[in-house]
Scaffold this motif. Sequence first.
Motif, mmCIF file in Angstrom:
data_model
loop_
_atom_site.group_PDB
_atom_site.id
_atom_site.type_symbol
_atom_site.label_atom_id
_atom_site.label_comp_id
_atom_site.label_asym_id
_atom_site.label_seq_id
_atom_site.Cartn_x
_atom_site.Cartn_y
_atom_site.Cartn_z
ATOM 1 N N LEU A 291 10.834 8.318 5.032
ATOM 2 C CA LEU A 291 9.430 7.898 5.017
ATOM 3 C C LEU A 291 9.100 6.876 3.930
ATOM 4 O O LEU A 291 8.432 5.881 4.213
ATOM 5 C CB LEU A 291 8.516 9.119 4.897
ATOM 6 C CG LEU A 291 8.550 10.096 6.082
ATOM 7 C CD1 LEU A 291 7.648 11.294 5.819
ATOM 8 C CD2 LEU A 291 8.131 9.391 7.366
ATOM 9 N N PRO A 292 9.520 7.075 2.673
ATOM 10 C CA PRO A 292 9.219 6.036 1.686
ATOM 11 C C PRO A 292 10.151 4.837 1.770
ATOM 12 O O PRO A 292 9.757 3.714 1.440
ATOM 13 C CB PRO A 292 9.400 6.767 0.349
ATOM 14 C CG PRO A 292 10.334 7.874 0.632
ATOM 15 C CD PRO A 292 10.123 8.267 2.066
ATOM 16 N N VAL A 293 11.381 5.043 2.233
ATOM 17 C CA VAL A 293 12.389 3.993 2.128
ATOM 18 C C VAL A 293 12.089 2.813 3.041
ATOM 19 O O VAL A 293 12.227 1.653 2.629
ATOM 20 C CB VAL A 293 13.793 4.565 2.417
ATOM 21 C CG1 VAL A 293 14.825 3.449 2.509
ATOM 22 C CG2 VAL A 293 14.191 5.555 1.333
ATOM 23 N N PHE A 294 11.652 3.072 4.270
ATOM 24 C CA PHE A 294 11.432 1.959 5.192
ATOM 25 C C PHE A 294 10.332 1.006 4.722
ATOM 26 O O PHE A 294 10.564 -0.207 4.619
ATOM 27 C CB PHE A 294 11.160 2.476 6.604
ATOM 28 C CG PHE A 294 12.397 2.515 7.448
ATOM 29 C CD1 PHE A 294 12.789 1.418 8.198
ATOM 30 C CD2 PHE A 294 13.212 3.629 7.462
ATOM 31 C CE1 PHE A 294 13.945 1.423 8.949
ATOM 32 C CE2 PHE A 294 14.380 3.659 8.218
ATOM 33 C CZ PHE A 294 14.741 2.548 8.970
ATOM 34 N N PRO A 295 9.124 1.482 4.424
ATOM 35 C CA PRO A 295 8.108 0.523 3.958
ATOM 36 C C PRO A 295 8.459 -0.110 2.619
ATOM 37 O O PRO A 295 8.170 -1.294 2.394
ATOM 38 C CB PRO A 295 6.826 1.366 3.867
ATOM 39 C CG PRO A 295 7.279 2.782 3.830
ATOM 40 C CD PRO A 295 8.550 2.829 4.600
ATOM 41 N N SER B 287 14.306 7.828 -1.704
ATOM 42 C CA SER B 287 14.657 8.751 -0.625
ATOM 43 C C SER B 287 14.625 10.187 -1.134
ATOM 44 O O SER B 287 14.237 11.110 -0.410
ATOM 45 C CB SER B 287 16.040 8.409 -0.046
ATOM 46 O OG SER B 287 17.086 8.756 -0.931
ATOM 47 N N VAL B 288 15.018 10.384 -2.388
ATOM 48 C CA VAL B 288 14.951 11.712 -3.007
ATOM 49 C C VAL B 288 13.499 12.132 -3.180
ATOM 50 O O VAL B 288 13.135 13.290 -2.940
ATOM 51 C CB VAL B 288 15.674 11.714 -4.370
ATOM 52 C CG1 VAL B 288 15.567 13.080 -5.033
ATOM 53 C CG2 VAL B 288 17.138 11.326 -4.200
ATOM 54 N N VAL B 289 12.644 11.189 -3.577
ATOM 55 C CA VAL B 289 11.217 11.491 -3.741
ATOM 56 C C VAL B 289 10.614 11.942 -2.413
ATOM 57 O O VAL B 289 9.842 12.905 -2.354
ATOM 58 C CB VAL B 289 10.455 10.267 -4.295
ATOM 59 C CG1 VAL B 289 8.941 10.503 -4.281
ATOM 60 C CG2 VAL B 289 10.921 9.961 -5.711
ATOM 61 N N GLY B 290 10.963 11.256 -1.319
ATOM 62 C CA GLY B 290 10.451 11.648 -0.011
ATOM 63 C C GLY B 290 10.845 13.069 0.346
ATOM 64 O O GLY B 290 10.026 13.860 0.833
ATOM 65 N N GLY C 64 -0.897 11.847 3.315
ATOM 66 C CA GLY C 64 0.261 12.049 4.183
ATOM 67 C C GLY C 64 0.200 11.209 5.436
ATOM 68 O O GLY C 64 1.210 10.629 5.860
ATOM 69 N N LEU C 65 -0.978 11.108 6.048
ATOM 70 C CA LEU C 65 -1.110 10.337 7.281
ATOM 71 C C LEU C 65 -0.922 8.844 7.018
ATOM 72 O O LEU C 65 -0.329 8.139 7.837
ATOM 73 C CB LEU C 65 -2.466 10.603 7.930
ATOM 74 C CG LEU C 65 -2.685 12.042 8.425
ATOM 75 C CD1 LEU C 65 -4.057 12.180 9.071
ATOM 76 C CD2 LEU C 65 -1.597 12.461 9.403
ATOM 77 N N VAL C 66 -1.427 8.354 5.871
ATOM 78 C CA VAL C 66 -1.199 6.948 5.509
ATOM 79 C C VAL C 66 0.293 6.692 5.314
ATOM 80 O O VAL C 66 0.834 5.682 5.780
ATOM 81 C CB VAL C 66 -1.985 6.585 4.230
ATOM 82 C CG1 VAL C 66 -1.517 5.234 3.673
ATOM 83 C CG2 VAL C 66 -3.477 6.528 4.518
ATOM 84 N N ALA C 67 0.978 7.615 4.632
ATOM 85 C CA ALA C 67 2.420 7.461 4.413
ATOM 86 C C ALA C 67 3.180 7.462 5.735
ATOM 87 O O ALA C 67 4.106 6.669 5.939
ATOM 88 C CB ALA C 67 2.929 8.577 3.499
ATOM 89 N N LEU C 68 2.793 8.342 6.655
ATOM 90 C CA LEU C 68 3.448 8.409 7.957
ATOM 91 C C LEU C 68 3.171 7.157 8.784
ATOM 92 O O LEU C 68 4.066 6.637 9.461
ATOM 93 C CB LEU C 68 2.994 9.658 8.712
ATOM 94 C CG LEU C 68 3.558 10.982 8.192
ATOM 95 C CD1 LEU C 68 2.772 12.160 8.762
ATOM 96 C CD2 LEU C 68 5.031 11.119 8.546
ATOM 97 N N LEU D 5 0.842 -1.195 0.000
ATOM 98 C CA LEU D 5 0.000 0.000 0.000
ATOM 99 C C LEU D 5 0.880 1.249 0.000
ATOM 100 O O LEU D 5 0.648 2.198 -0.762
ATOM 101 C CB LEU D 5 -0.918 0.005 1.226
ATOM 102 C CG LEU D 5 -1.728 1.286 1.464
ATOM 103 C CD1 LEU D 5 -2.697 1.532 0.324
ATOM 104 C CD2 LEU D 5 -2.494 1.192 2.796
ATOM 105 N N ALA D 6 1.914 1.239 0.844
ATOM 106 C CA ALA D 6 2.836 2.369 0.894
ATOM 107 C C ALA D 6 3.570 2.530 -0.433
ATOM 108 O O ALA D 6 3.786 3.658 -0.904
ATOM 109 C CB ALA D 6 3.837 2.174 2.030
ATOM 110 N N THR D 7 3.965 1.420 -1.053
ATOM 111 C CA THR D 7 4.636 1.484 -2.349
ATOM 112 C C THR D 7 3.746 2.149 -3.382
ATOM 113 O O THR D 7 4.199 3.011 -4.154
ATOM 114 C CB THR D 7 5.022 0.066 -2.819
ATOM 115 O OG1 THR D 7 5.896 -0.534 -1.853
ATOM 116 C CG2 THR D 7 5.709 0.115 -4.168
ATOM 117 N N LEU D 8 2.469 1.772 -3.401
ATOM 118 C CA LEU D 8 1.522 2.365 -4.346
ATOM 119 C C LEU D 8 1.387 3.860 -4.114
ATOM 120 O O LEU D 8 1.429 4.662 -5.059
ATOM 121 C CB LEU D 8 0.159 1.676 -4.195
ATOM 122 C CG LEU D 8 -0.917 2.070 -5.200
ATOM 123 C CD1 LEU D 8 -0.540 1.588 -6.595
ATOM 124 C CD2 LEU D 8 -2.267 1.490 -4.787
#
Length: 278
Positions: free
Chosen positions: A266-270, A229-232, A116-120, A84-87
């Motif tokens: 934020l994006p890298v971990f999930p 990581s750059v996207v985040g 944003g809250l879903v990503a967090l 879900l986070a990847t999407l």
Amino acid sequence: MLKQRVITAVVLLAVLLPALFAPMAWPFAVLTLVMIGAAGWEWARLNGVAGGGAVSLGLALAGACALALWTGWAASAPHLAWWLATLVWVLGGMWALRVGPTGWPVLSKVLRCALGLVALWTAWLALANAKSTGVNAILSIFCLVWAADIAAYFGGRTFGKRKLAPAISPGKSWEGVWSGMAGALALAVAWLAIDRSFAVDSMSLYSMLRDRLGTIGLVAGTVFLAAMSVVGDLVESLAKRSAGAKDSSQLLPGHGGVLDRIDALLPVFPLALALTSL
């Protein structure tokens, strides 16, 4: 300003390091839960939610993290959460960077806050799961982001000519991105050697990628995570530019806000856990 930054960094390390190296997973989960709740408050404010509304959204996010901790998801979450986070990050990030700061407010305030809250939330869940896996696992993901950031900074300053996203972050260049990817790959090689040579408490991200996806998968996965990581970083910069804000808040004296410190993570971990679940 430098003195203030150093003092804040020392205090943060004094709090974070004992929780990170604690034999139990819950101290780190609780500490990062508080930080993610604060980041949720910052995100709400950047997207036009003021006063008590922003506080309520931050508390709701912290409550959702606490619920996941209570149900055991902080140690073993469904793999669907990572995908879900990847999407959200791949599709949402591409759209956000394409429309830029002027196009960002076209989305409704509710949808911007929700994304944003879903990503967090998924980022916190991935942090907690990585800590439950082991210190070697979580440190290898942290260090990928830091290595890519440091290499991108020096590579951009030395070779940077072509701007990456001038409307969002004028200082970033394509040469910096390539340098960041090279730095992450160099770290992967070094970490694999550490995994082979020393007794570690868990497999690192790089060992998991190599064992499950092969050498090509390791290289592709590492490059992909460095890019994300750059996207985040850019997505948070986009939200700040759209709101006319220099920092996400002043919660961390000398450093800005929590989001300013964790945006690239934020994006890298999930996404790292999504790749290692294959």
